[in-house]
Write a protein that holds these residues in place. Structure first.
Motif, PDB file in Angstrom:
ATOM      1  N   LYS A 201       0.838  -1.193   0.000  1.00  0.00           N
ATOM      2  CA  LYS A 201       0.000   0.000   0.000  1.00  0.00           C
ATOM      3  C   LYS A 201       0.876   1.248   0.000  1.00  0.00           C
ATOM      4  CE  LYS A 201      -3.847   2.118   2.518  1.00  0.00           C
ATOM      5  NZ  LYS A 201      -4.736   2.020   3.710  1.00  0.00           N
ATOM      6  N   GLY A 202       0.516   2.219  -0.802  1.00  0.00           N
ATOM      7  CA  GLY A 202       1.292   3.450  -0.905  1.00  0.00           C
ATOM      8  C   GLY A 202       2.394   3.386  -1.942  1.00  0.00           C
ATOM      9  N   LEU A 203       2.646   2.209  -2.494  1.00  0.00           N
ATOM     10  CA  LEU A 203       3.657   2.041  -3.535  1.00  0.00           C
ATOM     11  C   LEU A 203       3.098   1.361  -4.774  1.00  0.00           C
ATOM     12  CD1 LEU A 203       6.729   0.880  -1.387  1.00  0.00           C
ATOM     13  CD2 LEU A 203       6.335   3.153  -2.354  1.00  0.00           C
ATOM     14  N   SER A 204       2.127   0.474  -4.579  1.00  0.00           N
ATOM     15  CA  SER A 204       1.585  -0.259  -5.712  1.00  0.00           C
ATOM     16  C   SER A 204       0.826   0.663  -6.662  1.00  0.00           C
ATOM     17  CB  SER A 204       0.649  -1.371  -5.235  1.00  0.00           C
ATOM     18  OG  SER A 204       0.221  -2.158  -6.323  1.00  0.00           O
ATOM     19  N   SER A 205       0.840   0.293  -7.931  1.00  0.00           N
ATOM     20  CA  SER A 205       0.309   1.176  -8.971  1.00  0.00           C
ATOM     21  C   SER A 205      -1.049   0.767  -9.511  1.00  0.00           C
ATOM     22  CB  SER A 205       1.306   1.219 -10.141  1.00  0.00           C
ATOM     23  OG  SER A 205       1.575  -0.095 -10.608  1.00  0.00           O
ATOM     24  N   ARG A 270       9.690 -14.399 -20.843  1.00  0.00           N
ATOM     25  CA  ARG A 270       8.949 -14.254 -22.090  1.00  0.00           C
ATOM     26  C   ARG A 270       8.783 -12.796 -22.518  1.00  0.00           C
ATOM     27  NH1 ARG A 270       2.465 -15.161 -22.450  1.00  0.00           N
ATOM     28  NH2 ARG A 270       2.192 -14.850 -24.679  1.00  0.00           N
ATOM     29  N   ALA A 271       8.749 -11.891 -21.537  1.00  0.00           N
ATOM     30  CA  ALA A 271       8.358 -10.520 -21.833  1.00  0.00           C
ATOM     31  C   ALA A 271       9.451  -9.732 -22.544  1.00  0.00           C
ATOM     32  CB  ALA A 271       7.968  -9.803 -20.545  1.00  0.00           C
ATOM     33  N   SER A 272       9.033  -8.763 -23.328  1.00  0.00           N
ATOM     34  CA  SER A 272       9.946  -7.833 -23.996  1.00  0.00           C
ATOM     35  C   SER A 272      10.019  -6.499 -23.276  1.00  0.00           C
ATOM     36  CB  SER A 272       9.481  -7.598 -25.441  1.00  0.00           C
ATOM     37  OG  SER A 272       9.502  -8.802 -26.179  1.00  0.00           O
ATOM     38  N   LEU A 273       9.009  -6.192 -22.451  1.00  0.00           N
ATOM     39  CA  LEU A 273       8.951  -4.934 -21.712  1.00  0.00           C
ATOM     40  C   LEU A 273       8.413  -5.231 -20.328  1.00  0.00           C
ATOM     41  CD1 LEU A 273       8.889  -1.785 -21.443  1.00  0.00           C
ATOM     42  CD2 LEU A 273       6.574  -1.875 -22.432  1.00  0.00           C
ATOM     43  N   TYR A 274       9.069  -4.666 -19.313  1.00  0.00           N
ATOM     44  CA  TYR A 274       8.610  -4.810 -17.929  1.00  0.00           C
ATOM     45  C   TYR A 274       7.952  -3.510 -17.484  1.00  0.00           C
ATOM     46  CZ  TYR A 274       8.660  -5.658 -12.881  1.00  0.00           C
ATOM     47  OH  TYR A 274       8.294  -5.825 -11.565  1.00  0.00           O
ATOM     48  N   ILE A 275       6.744  -3.620 -16.914  1.00  0.00           N
ATOM     49  CA  ILE A 275       6.033  -2.484 -16.350  1.00  0.00           C
ATOM     50  C   ILE A 275       5.708  -2.842 -14.903  1.00  0.00           C
ATOM     51  CG2 ILE A 275       4.051  -0.940 -16.552  1.00  0.00           C
ATOM     52  CD1 ILE A 275       3.726  -2.030 -19.451  1.00  0.00           C
ATOM     53  N   GLY A 276       6.140  -2.023 -13.962  1.00  0.00           N
ATOM     54  CA  GLY A 276       5.890  -2.378 -12.570  1.00  0.00           C
ATOM     55  C   GLY A 276       6.113  -1.218 -11.641  1.00  0.00           C
ATOM     56  N   ASP A 277       6.211  -1.558 -10.358  1.00  0.00           N
ATOM     57  CA  ASP A 277       6.436  -0.531  -9.338  1.00  0.00           C
ATOM     58  C   ASP A 277       7.588  -0.954  -8.435  1.00  0.00           C
ATOM     59  OD1 ASP A 277       4.662  -2.439  -7.813  1.00  0.00           O
ATOM     60  OD2 ASP A 277       3.094  -1.392  -8.935  1.00  0.00           O
ATOM     61  N   CYS A 292      12.345  -1.165 -19.418  1.00  0.00           N
ATOM     62  CA  CYS A 292      11.479  -1.127 -18.235  1.00  0.00           C
ATOM     63  C   CYS A 292      10.782   0.222 -18.151  1.00  0.00           C
ATOM     64  CB  CYS A 292      12.286  -1.318 -16.950  1.00  0.00           C
ATOM     65  SG  CYS A 292      13.134  -2.901 -16.788  1.00  0.00           S
ATOM     66  N   VAL A 293       9.569   0.201 -17.609  1.00  0.00           N
ATOM     67  CA  VAL A 293       8.837   1.420 -17.263  1.00  0.00           C
ATOM     68  C   VAL A 293       8.291   1.226 -15.851  1.00  0.00           C
ATOM     69  CG1 VAL A 293       6.798   2.842 -17.738  1.00  0.00           C
ATOM     70  CG2 VAL A 293       8.218   1.998 -19.641  1.00  0.00           C
ATOM     71  N   PHE A 294       8.517   2.204 -14.987  1.00  0.00           N
ATOM     72  CA  PHE A 294       8.078   2.114 -13.606  1.00  0.00           C
ATOM     73  C   PHE A 294       6.976   3.134 -13.347  1.00  0.00           C
ATOM     74  CE2 PHE A 294      12.495   0.724 -13.812  1.00  0.00           C
ATOM     75  CZ  PHE A 294      12.353  -0.565 -13.308  1.00  0.00           C
ATOM     76  N   LEU A 295       5.985   2.735 -12.554  1.00  0.00           N
ATOM     77  CA  LEU A 295       4.808   3.552 -12.305  1.00  0.00           C
ATOM     78  C   LEU A 295       4.814   4.052 -10.862  1.00  0.00           C
ATOM     79  CD1 LEU A 295       2.128   1.329 -14.110  1.00  0.00           C
ATOM     80  CD2 LEU A 295       3.551   3.170 -15.067  1.00  0.00           C
ATOM     81  N   ASN A 296       4.675   5.359 -10.704  1.00  0.00           N
ATOM     82  CA  ASN A 296       4.736   6.009  -9.394  1.00  0.00           C
ATOM     83  C   ASN A 296       3.533   6.933  -9.221  1.00  0.00           C
ATOM     84  OD1 ASN A 296       5.588   7.112  -6.962  1.00  0.00           O
ATOM     85  ND2 ASN A 296       7.053   8.520  -7.890  1.00  0.00           N
ATOM     86  N   PRO A 297       2.329   6.362  -9.133  1.00  0.00           N
ATOM     87  CA  PRO A 297       1.135   7.204  -9.043  1.00  0.00           C
ATOM     88  C   PRO A 297       1.025   7.969  -7.731  1.00  0.00           C
ATOM     89  CG  PRO A 297       0.554   4.919  -8.682  1.00  0.00           C
ATOM     90  CD  PRO A 297       1.987   4.927  -9.127  1.00  0.00           C
ATOM     91  N   HIS A 298       1.781   7.547  -6.714  1.00  0.00           N
ATOM     92  CA  HIS A 298       1.696   8.183  -5.402  1.00  0.00           C
ATOM     93  C   HIS A 298       2.694   9.336  -5.245  1.00  0.00           C
ATOM     94  CE1 HIS A 298      -0.865   4.832  -4.206  1.00  0.00           C
ATOM     95  NE2 HIS A 298       0.036   4.033  -4.746  1.00  0.00           N
ATOM     96  N   GLY A 299       3.489   9.588  -6.279  1.00  0.00           N
ATOM     97  CA  GLY A 299       4.444  10.680  -6.206  1.00  0.00           C
ATOM     98  C   GLY A 299       5.512  10.491  -5.152  1.00  0.00           C
ATOM     99  N   VAL A 300       5.957   9.256  -4.972  1.00  0.00           N
ATOM    100  CA  VAL A 300       6.999   8.964  -3.981  1.00  0.00           C
ATOM    101  C   VAL A 300       8.292   9.689  -4.364  1.00  0.00           C
ATOM    102  CG1 VAL A 300       8.418   7.131  -2.984  1.00  0.00           C
ATOM    103  CG2 VAL A 300       5.989   6.718  -3.460  1.00  0.00           C
ATOM    104  N   ALA A 301       8.929  10.314  -3.385  1.00  0.00           N
ATOM    105  CA  ALA A 301      10.223  10.976  -3.613  1.00  0.00           C
ATOM    106  C   ALA A 301      11.314   9.901  -3.619  1.00  0.00           C
ATOM    107  CB  ALA A 301      10.481  12.014  -2.529  1.00  0.00           C
TER     108      ALA A 301
END
Length: 382
Positions: A201-205, A270-277, A292-301
């Motif tokens: 919680k607070g980190l997951s996207s 198997r994957a060609s692109l990783y998307i995560g948090d 890779c692409v990382f998701l930070n919807p909570h605006g973590v510093a």
């Protein structure tokens, strides 16, 4: 020597330990007993040994499962159940020379009264995230870790000393088939983008970015999206989260919420692109450097925070409208991150061969218990 291997969490943990117990059981005068609280874990252990031709004679112990533990499982309070099961079985584990676990929470055994056995940790996962029970590492007599990154972290935080720490590599690589580390199949219709949201919680996207991500994938029309959540997302869940993920399935979007492929590196290979948090699975994905692409919807510093080191390995997205451009540019921008990925993978898994970590771990346990353990200098992480 009588060694107990303790499996009191879900099956994910057995991929980090199964090959070690098999290797240790092949040494003379080593008796290995595995204690398993989830029937599914026993099935995974058998499959791992069968598919990888792992030998060694291993006994199966029986954990006492009090009524309270059964009730907590029905309520999906699996972390609480784990503590109840450990407390109930301290006396049984006290009969062994060593207890080996891959969960920090096993450090509670000392507070619960475990005295005689050496308590040995095999670090599971290779990530950077700060965890609430990390302080329990202090209760372990020996910690076996994958590479200098984690070893130096333990020392810097004064969770363990150099005499209590040994770098062995990543035993999970010995518990999955070699194909998991090779090039992905070309049979897929489109390259696979793996979305691997964490449960923290607070980190997951997934709460804020699941639907915008699916919309972006559909609009881009470049990837098939495979949603493969961390299995602990479904703790304390009675179907609501699963229904949320199922609501976006269709077309080029698929979901895996339960199969062994979530655990055995099938998806990350198997994957060609990783998307995560913040899941440590990104490091399993990056044994072959890829975008890779990382998701930070909570605006973590996160900048300059070592607990987010992996966010330096790809673009970090904080706004919904930036998801589509990040996916569209991930391949072309990978050149900016590849060298850094290679460096961090070296720090994470060390310089030793990928295969053989389980034997190194077993040898370290044997030497430690026989009083033959030598303290090797730990390489510094830049």
């Amino acid at each position: 020597m009588k060694i107990a291997f303790l499996y009191v969490a879900e099956p994910y943990q057995c991929y980090h330990v199964a090959a070690v117990s098999s290797a240790l059981a092949q040494f003379p005068n080593m008796s290995v007993t595995e204690f398993v609280s989830f029937p599914e874990t026993a099935q995974h252990l058998e499959a791992i040994r069968r598919e990888n031709n792992l030998g060694g004679r291993i006994e199966r112990g029986v954990l006492k499962m009090p009524l309270k533990a059964a009730l907590l499982r029905r309520l999906r309070r699996l972390d609480a159940e784990r503590e109840v099961v450990m407390r109930e079985n301290v006396a049984q584990l006290e009969q062994f020379d060593a207890v080996v676990a891959t969960e920090y929470s096993a450090g509670l055994l000392r507070e619960m009264g475990l005295v005689r056995p050496a308590l040995i940790l095999i670090q599971h996962g290779a990530g950077d995230r700060a965890v609430n029970d990390e302080h329990l590492i202090r209760h372990f007599d020996l910690s076996l870790v994958s590479g200098p990154k984690i070893a130096e972290s333990f020392l810097a935080k004064r969770l363990a000393t150099a005499a209590q720490t040994r770098i062995v590599g990543y035993p999970k690589f010995d518990a999955v088939s070699k194909e998991r580390c090779q090039e992905p199949s070309l049979a897929a219709r489109k390259p696979v983008a793996l979305y691997n949201p964490h449960y923290k919680k607070g980190l997951s996207s997934y709460g804020r970015f699941l639907h915008p991500l699916v919309d972006a994938v559909n609009q881009l029309d470049r990837y098939d999206l495979l949603i493969a959540p961390h299995i602990k997302i479904f703790h304390k869940d009675f179907g609501g989260r699963r229904r949320l993920f199922e609501s976006v399935v269709g077309g080029r979007v698929s979901l895996d919420a339960a199969s062994s492929a979530l655990l055995d590196m099938t998806h990350t290979a198997r994957a060609s692109l990783y998307i995560g948090d913040v899941s440590s699975q990104v490091y399993e994905f990056l044994i072959r450097p890829r975008p890779c692409v990382f998701l930070n919807p909570h605006g973590v510093a996160w900048r300059d925070d070592p607990h987010f080191r992996h966010w330096t390995l790809g673009d970090v997205v904080e706004r919904e409208e930036d998801i589509l451009p990040a996916l569209a540019q991930a391949e072309s921008r990978h050149v900016l991150y590849r060298a850094r990925q290679e460096q961090v993978i070296h720090e994470t898994f060390g310089s030793q061969p990928r295969r053989g970590a389980s034997h190194r771990a077993a040898q370290s346990i044997r030497e430690f218990l026989r009083g033959e353990f030598t303290v090797a200098p730990l390489p510094a992480v830049a």
